[in-house]
Design an enzyme around this catalytic site. Structure first.
Site, short mmCIF file in Angstrom:
data_model
loop_
_atom_site.label_atom_id
_atom_site.label_comp_id
_atom_site.label_asym_id
_atom_site.label_seq_id
_atom_site.Cartn_x
_atom_site.Cartn_y
_atom_site.Cartn_z
CG ASP A 82 3.52 1.30 9.51
OD1 ASP A 82 3.68 1.55 8.31
OD2 ASP A 82 3.25 2.18 10.35
NE ARG A 109 1.12 10.57 10.35
CZ ARG A 109 0.50 9.53 9.79
NH1 ARG A 109 -0.58 9.04 10.35
NH2 ARG A 109 0.92 9.04 8.64
CB CYS A 153 -4.60 10.46 11.65
SG CYS A 153 -3.05 9.68 12.06
CE LYS A 160 -1.64 1.50 4.08
NZ LYS A 160 -1.33 2.88 4.46
CG ASN A 161 2.36 2.63 3.56
OD1 ASN A 161 1.18 2.93 3.30
ND2 ASN A 161 2.78 2.41 4.77
NE ARG A 192 -6.98 4.66 5.68
CZ ARG A 192 -6.44 5.77 6.13
NH1 ARG A 192 -6.78 6.23 7.31
NH2 ARG A 192 -5.53 6.42 5.42
C1 EPZ Z 1 4.45 6.84 6.23
O1 EPZ Z 1 3.72 7.88 6.85
C2 EPZ Z 1 3.49 5.67 6.14
N1 EPZ Z 1 2.33 6.05 5.32
C3 EPZ Z 1 3.03 5.27 7.54
O2 EPZ Z 1 2.20 4.10 7.40
C4 EPZ Z 1 4.26 4.89 8.37
O3 EPZ Z 1 3.85 4.59 9.69
C5 EPZ Z 1 5.24 6.09 8.39
O4 EPZ Z 1 5.58 6.44 7.04
C6 EPZ Z 1 6.52 5.76 9.14
O5 EPZ Z 1 7.14 4.65 8.55
C7 EPZ Z 1 2.44 6.03 3.97
O6 EPZ Z 1 3.50 5.77 3.41
C8 EPZ Z 1 1.20 6.36 3.19
P1 EPZ Z 1 6.62 10.12 8.46
P2 EPZ Z 1 4.36 9.38 6.91
O7 EPZ Z 1 6.54 11.40 7.70
O8 EPZ Z 1 5.13 9.66 5.68
C9 EPZ Z 1 6.89 13.35 11.90
C10 EPZ Z 1 0.38 2.72 7.79
O9 EPZ Z 1 0.01 2.15 8.81
N2 EPZ Z 1 6.88 14.36 10.81
O10 EPZ Z 1 7.84 9.27 8.30
O11 EPZ Z 1 3.27 10.32 7.28
C11 EPZ Z 1 5.54 12.70 12.04
O12 EPZ Z 1 4.71 13.49 12.86
C12 EPZ Z 1 0.84 4.16 7.84
O13 EPZ Z 1 0.46 2.16 6.65
C13 EPZ Z 1 7.08 15.71 11.14
O14 EPZ Z 1 7.27 16.07 12.31
O15 EPZ Z 1 5.36 9.22 8.14
C14 EPZ Z 1 5.87 11.38 12.68
O16 EPZ Z 1 5.97 11.55 14.08
C15 EPZ Z 1 0.64 4.75 9.21
N3 EPZ Z 1 7.05 16.63 10.14
C16 EPZ Z 1 7.24 11.04 12.10
O17 EPZ Z 1 7.75 12.26 11.54
C17 EPZ Z 1 6.84 16.26 8.82
O18 EPZ Z 1 6.85 17.15 7.95
C18 EPZ Z 1 7.20 10.00 11.00
O19 EPZ Z 1 6.36 10.46 9.99
C19 EPZ Z 1 6.64 14.91 8.53
C20 EPZ Z 1 6.66 13.97 9.53
#
Ligand code: EPZ
Length: 434
Positions: free
Chosen positions: A310, A125, A120, A24-25, A402
């Site tokens: 995850d 996020r 969420c 999915k991701n 999802r």
């Molecule tokens: C991706 O989300 C995945 N989603 C998530 O999978 C996964 O848990 C996550 O990466 C971490 O591996 C998709 O790929 C669609 P991040 P993403 O940006 O990109 C902080 C699932 O279950 N952050 O790496 O949103 C954020 O708040 C989902 O399939 C900032 O502070 O994750 C978080 O604490 C859930 N500022 C951390 O980084 C930003 O601009 C990791 O977020 C961006 C992120």
């Protein structure tokens, strides 16, 4: 109003073979990356049929692309007529990955308007790292009425350091940089396997990218991306891990085919620490054999190649029936233990203290009605129901749908006693009786 629930009779081992679906991701970001293509059709194979994929298809259609499945898991995208730069609010808030169209839209159109995805269940996020990277490449960005409004004449390559190796920020910046003028070097990038899948896909479109999978990615901007692309999405490592934990918990024997074995190192190491037998048969096949006892262990979620966040809820389900006391520390998201209260209803002994869950294994769990609180929590509750005594019913299945295609059917084909039912609410019955 009809609610769907999964009804599970615990106590049956998972036995047999499971072929994994596409990730999915990865599929979601490859769909967003198709916005960069101007000249040719893009065919994505091994795309899972999930609610989130349908939302991303609607986002692309709203921009002017043609998107349709040519067979069950093959998606054809025609991005040539994309002529809009604004992604609809109601779609972006439905699925935060829609935000991944920001970078490609800005690079293609010189303008992009995408709703702020908002928080969420698992955390606030924010998207500050995404926006900082695009601004470093010359974008003017404003937030107005909950929308990110980005404008630029031409993106220019830059040296960008990410405060956190954010997966989404890495992806948005990578995609934008493909069409920037000059070289972009991104430091402290995410190293998740989906990043490599995206880089391989963009390179097939004609992008010049090196370093994906390491902590520095270099992108030489090109004039346009024109190659027709036929690409198969990598298989889903989190779906793989979910089935692996299910086999371990039910003391079954499961053979996983089309598994991304190389991206499962940290999970395999932790499962072996917990006394689970895992045989790696080849690069895409492994066999998991659960045995008694499951041993308690300690996990700390980290960006890849660390233990994946995850997989945190699913691992907690296994620790709930382990011998001894385990701990799971969540370092990636701020609120990812909401499943604990639900598992406690089934007799689990989980105490959450800040970023750490302390789990004292119990000899048995008892089935109960529980509700999913996010995608991976819902999956973890299903796994808990597979071993709990008696009947478990899991609701809030929209979370599960999802991220998992035909989850209950596949579990049933492996020996689980599980089915999906529609439950009329009392109110509904009252109306029908009136
Ligand atoms: C991706 O989300 C995945 N989603 C998530 O999978 C996964 O848990 C996550 O990466 C971490 O591996 C998709 O790929 C669609 P991040 P993403 O940006 O990109 C902080 C699932 O279950 N952050 O790496 O949103 C954020 O708040 C989902 O399939 C900032 O502070 O994750 C978080 O604490 C859930 N500022 C951390 O980084 C930003 O601009 C990791 O977020 C961006 C992120």
């Amino acid at each position: 109003m009809n609610f769907e629930r999964l009804i599970i009779q615990g106590g049956y081992a998972l036995e047999g073979q499971v072929k994994l679906n596409g990730a999915k991701n990865s599929a979601l970001v490859l769909m967003a990356a198709s916005v960069l293509g101007k000249q040719d059709i893009i065919v994505l194979e091994n795309v899972p049929r999930l609610a989130d994929i349908e939302v991303m298809a609607d986002v692309l259609r709203s921009l002017g692309a043609k998107v349709h499945f040519t067979d069950k898991n093959t998606l054809e995208i025609d991005p040539r007529n994309i002529d809009k730069y604004s992604a609809p609010y109601e779609l972006v808030t439905k699925m935060r990955a829609s935000f991944f169209v920001l970078g490609p839209l800005l690079a293609r159109m010189g303008r992009a308007e995408v709703a702020l995805p908002g928080g969420c269940a698992i955390g606030s996020r924010p998207v500050d790292i995404h926006l900082k990277g695009l601004e470093a490449m010359g974008a003017q960005i404003e937030i107005e009425h909950g929308n990110v409004i980005a404008k630029v004449d031409k993106l220019v390559g830059a040296e960008i350091y990410l405060n956190f190796p954010s997966v989404g920020a890495t992806e948005n910046i990578m995609m934008a940089a493909c069409l920037a003028e000059g070289t972009t070097r991104i430091y402290n990038v995410a190293r998740e396997p989906e990043i490599e899948d995206l880089a391989n896909f963009l390179i097939k479109m004609g992008a010049k990218i090196t370093g994906a999978g390491s902590d520095i990615i270099t992108i030489e901007g090109v004039e346009s991306l024109r190659q027709p692309v036929h690409y198969s999405v990598m298989s889903d490592r989190i779906e793989a891990g979910t089935f692996m934990i299910g086999a371990a918990m039910t003391r079954g024997t499961l053979r996983l085919e089309h598994a991304p074995v190389a991206s499962l190192d940290s999970l395999i190491a932790k499962m072996r620490e917990a006394n689970v037998l895992i045989d790696i048969i080849d690069d895409h096949t492994l066999e998991v054999r659960g045995r008694h006892p499951i041993l308690a262990t300690h996990v700390r979620t980290l960006p890849h190649p660390g233990f994946p966040t995850d997989m945190q809820a699913q691992f907690a389900a296994m620790m709930a029936i382990a011998d001894g006391t385990s701990s799971i520390t969540e370092t990636v998201f701020e609120n990812r233990f909401m499943y604990a209260d639900e598992m406690q209803r089934m007799g689990a002994n989980i105490r959450v203290e800040g970023k750490t869950a302390i789990i004292s294994g119990v000899p048995r769990l008892s089935g109960a009605p529980v509700q999913g609180t996010d995608l991976r929590a819902a999956a973890a509750l299903v796994l808990t129901g597979l071993v709990a005594e008696g009947e478990t019913s899991v609701s809030n299945l929209f979370y599960l749908d999802r991220g998992y295609e035909c989850f209950e059917q596949r579990l049933a084909s492996l020996g689980a006693r599980i089915c999906r039912v529609s439950v009329k609410t009392e109110k509904q019955e009252a109306v029908s009786l009136a």
